[in-house]
Design an enzyme around this catalytic site. Structure first.
Site, PDB file in Angstrom:
ATOM      1  N   CYS A 186      -0.426   4.097   2.635  1.00 38.54           N
ATOM      2  CA  CYS A 186      -0.424   3.898   4.091  1.00 38.54           C
ATOM      3  C   CYS A 186      -0.137   2.436   4.385  1.00 38.54           C
ATOM      4  O   CYS A 186       0.986   1.991   4.230  1.00 38.54           O
ATOM      5  CB  CYS A 186      -1.720   4.394   4.722  1.00 38.54           C
ATOM      6  SG  CYS A 186      -3.221   3.890   3.859  1.00 38.54           S
ATOM      7  N   CYS A 211       0.890  -1.154   0.000  1.00 36.37           N
ATOM      8  CA  CYS A 211       0.000   0.000   0.000  1.00 36.37           C
ATOM      9  C   CYS A 211       0.925   1.199   0.000  1.00 36.37           C
ATOM     10  O   CYS A 211       1.585   1.473   1.001  1.00 36.37           O
ATOM     11  CB  CYS A 211      -0.916   0.043   1.221  1.00 36.37           C
ATOM     12  SG  CYS A 211      -1.793   1.622   1.304  1.00 36.37           S
TER      13      CYS A 211
END
Ligand code: FE
Length: 202
Positions: free
Chosen positions: A107, A104
């Site tokens: 985040c 990701c």
């Protein structure tokens, strides 16, 4: 000596979480028992063992594998595995020609129901930046050596979509049943930062 850890004051973040929980409970906004149930679930029931069962089924049952690759969320839900952070799942399959790896970049989005909570390195800025820029170098640091002609695909999870890798079935596992196969499947292989070797090989 052994009790030293016990006497250490709680960390700043632990104290903040305790204070926040206390206020929410006092105001009647959350139920302390509900919080305990969530923690219990993520500590004991949710983890990579769930993803491993899915992978073992896909290796054993070609029709299931097809369903899994066509609609990850529903095929995973056949095991009763679903929930927060796993509502929309896409499963990507490793083959001799293609290696998939998940990140990701923004985040730490991660498929909780099948893999549990993300490892620290998954949330770290260096992994998130470098796996996109130089995936082969990062994979090599994890011990994954890929032939030059293998295509590397990096999948960026986000709040709407979570990816899981279907690793390649290791050699020498033809006679194993699903339960035995599931034992071989590691968390990192389902993120795409590890390959699975033959059973007993190091
Ligand atoms: Fe994220």
């Amino acid at each position: 000596m052994a009790s030293k850890r016990h006497r250490d004051p709680p960390s700043e973040i632990a104290r903040r979480v305790q204070a926040l929980e206390q206020v929410l409970v006092e105001k009647g906004l959350v139920d302390a028992a509900a919080i305990d149930r969530i923690v219990e679930t993520y500590e004991h029931q949710v983890g990579p063992q769930n993803g491993a069962r899915v992978v073992a089924r896909a290796w054993s049952d070609p029709a299931y594998r097809e369903r899994l690759l066509a609609d990850g969320s529903s095929a995973i839900a056949e095991f009763g595995i679903q929930g927060m952070q796993g509502e929309n799942m896409i499963v990507v399959e490793n083959t001799p020609a293609v290696h998939n790896v998940v990140v990701c970049t923004l985040c730490s989005c991660y498929p909780w129901p099948v893999l549990g909570l993300p490892p620290t390195w998954y949330k770290s800025p260096p992994y998130r930046a470098r796996i996109v820029r130089e995936p082969r170098a990062v994979l090599r640091e994890f011990g994954v050596e890929l032939d030059a002609d293998v295509e590397v695909r990096v999948w960026d999870s986000n709040a709407e979509l979570r990816y899981m890798v279907l690793p390649r079935r290791p050699p020498g596992t033809e006679g194993l049943d699903e339960a035995a196969l599931a034992e071989l499947v590691t968390r990192d292989s389902m993120i795409g930062v590890a390959l699975l070797g033959a059973p007993g090989a190091s």
